[in-house]
Design a protein around this motif. Structure first.
Motif, PDB file in Angstrom:
ATOM      1  N   GLY A 144       0.135 -10.635 -41.706  1.00 35.55           N
ATOM      2  CA  GLY A 144       1.624 -10.373 -41.720  1.00 35.55           C
ATOM      3  C   GLY A 144       1.744  -8.754 -41.748  1.00 35.55           C
ATOM      4  N   ILE A 145       2.901  -8.239 -41.063  1.00 40.16           N
ATOM      5  CA  ILE A 145       3.285  -6.896 -41.396  1.00 40.16           C
ATOM      6  C   ILE A 145       4.599  -6.714 -41.841  1.00 40.16           C
ATOM      7  N   MET A 152       7.789  -8.309 -37.273  1.00 42.30           N
ATOM      8  CA  MET A 152       8.953  -8.231 -38.263  1.00 42.30           C
ATOM      9  C   MET A 152      10.080  -9.408 -38.183  1.00 42.30           C
ATOM     10  N   LEU A 153      10.250  -9.393 -36.720  1.00 41.87           N
ATOM     11  CA  LEU A 153      11.553 -10.387 -36.141  1.00 41.87           C
ATOM     12  C   LEU A 153      11.191 -11.695 -37.011  1.00 41.87           C
ATOM     13  N   GLY A 154      12.380 -12.208 -37.466  1.00 35.43           N
ATOM     14  CA  GLY A 154      12.175 -13.525 -37.977  1.00 35.43           C
ATOM     15  C   GLY A 154      11.978 -13.652 -39.561  1.00 35.43           C
ATOM     16  N   LYS A 155      11.493 -12.507 -40.026  1.00 32.27           N
ATOM     17  CA  LYS A 155      11.319 -12.378 -41.539  1.00 32.27           C
ATOM     18  C   LYS A 155      11.615 -11.051 -42.180  1.00 32.27           C
ATOM     19  N   GLY A 156      12.037 -10.141 -41.481  1.00 35.75           N
ATOM     20  CA  GLY A 156      12.668  -8.886 -42.043  1.00 35.75           C
ATOM     21  C   GLY A 156      11.306  -7.796 -41.976  1.00 35.75           C
ATOM     22  N   GLY A 157      11.795  -6.544 -42.303  1.00 34.00           N
ATOM     23  CA  GLY A 157      10.654  -5.779 -42.462  1.00 34.00           C
ATOM     24  C   GLY A 157      11.332  -4.128 -42.597  1.00 34.00           C
ATOM     25  N   SER A 158      10.412  -3.261 -42.741  1.00 39.49           N
ATOM     26  CA  SER A 158      10.981  -1.867 -43.022  1.00 39.49           C
ATOM     27  C   SER A 158      10.137  -0.872 -42.099  1.00 39.49           C
TER      28      SER A 158
END
Length: 256
Positions: free
Chosen positions: A83-84, A130-136
């Motif tokens: 994942g990223i 990151m879509l669907g789980k979030g990210g930065s």
């Protein structure tokens, strides 16, 4: 608890300077990292140092201007790390500093293509993971993206100003999708690029550092780790309600 425990981060330009300082700090804070850099020798050495210190790191020799290569590399990194969660855009170049009408078209295009287009390309291909789980996403802009106080560096000012506005647009565009986008705007920081600039302009780092340092109210140049800590904050869940921000880390330069 480490501030990035379980996070998976890509750091472009992570072989040297601010990128390397950030990579080392992220590993200390529990992240798995992937360094993306066009400098294969420096990138492999950085990965070796971080691995020997106990970190989990992957290195990919890629130019951020190459959209097809970035798309394929990010797919590989997603598989490698599972994942990223974080993207730090630290890859960049500076210009020669000459006044605008003396700047070559080739130099203009190189700086814009690397500093601005490169940050867009990597962000574009990171977002789907990151879509669907979030990210930065954390971009490295510059005080040059917030103000212009010199009679040269037009390509660099334009590129970094574009990064600031792109950051705000991404921050708004993905706010409801759980993806935050911010940038840091460092003042003059003592990286290899700045050391080379000081040598070229003043003959030595020792001669030039006081001159550049005096431009900042705190009277000195920044250290890479000082910007890395700001990047860490913006990348971490501590900044969960922060997006679209351009944060100066500049010894008071933009406040003066």
């Amino acid at each position: 608890m480490n501030r990035l425990e379980g996070k998976r981060a890509i750091i472009t330009g992570g072989a040297k300077g601010l990128g390397l300082a950030t990579a080392q700090l992220f590993v200390e804070e529990g992240a798995k990292i992937a360094i993306v850099d066009f400098d294969g020798e420096a990138g492999r050495e950085a990965a070796k140092v971080i691995t020997e210190a106990g970190g989990e790191v992957y290195f990919h020799e890629v130019d951020v201007r190459d959209a097809e290569a970035i798309e394929a590399t990010f797919a590989t990194i997603n598989e490698e790390m599972g994942g990223i969660d974080i993207l730090v855009n630290s890859a960049g170049v500076v210009d020669s500093g000459v006044i605008a009408h003396e700047t070559s078209i080739e130099e203009w295009r190189e700086v814009i293509d690397t500093d601005l287009n490169g940050s867009f390309i990597t962000s574009k291909f990171a977002v789907p993971y990151m879509l669907g789980k979030g990210g930065s996403i954390v971009n490295i802009a510059s005080t040059a993206g917030l103000s212009s106080v010199c009679d040269g560096n037009a390509p660099y000012h334009a590129a970094k100003g574009g990064v600031v506005q792109m950051t705000k647009n991404f921050g708004i565009s993905y706010a409801k999708k759980g993806i935050r986008c911010n940038c840091v705007c460092p003042g003059t920081t003592l990286t290899d690029l700045v050391r080379n600039d000081l040598i070229n302009k003043f003959g030595s780092v020792e001669e030039g550092e006081p001159v550049y340092g005096a431009m900042h109210p705190m009277g000195r140049l920044g250290k890479p780790i000082e910007t890395a800590y700001a990047i860490l904050y913006l990348a971490s869940d501590e900044a969960a309600w922060t997006t679209g921000v351009a944060l100066p880390v500049d010894g008071g330069f933009t406040a003066a």
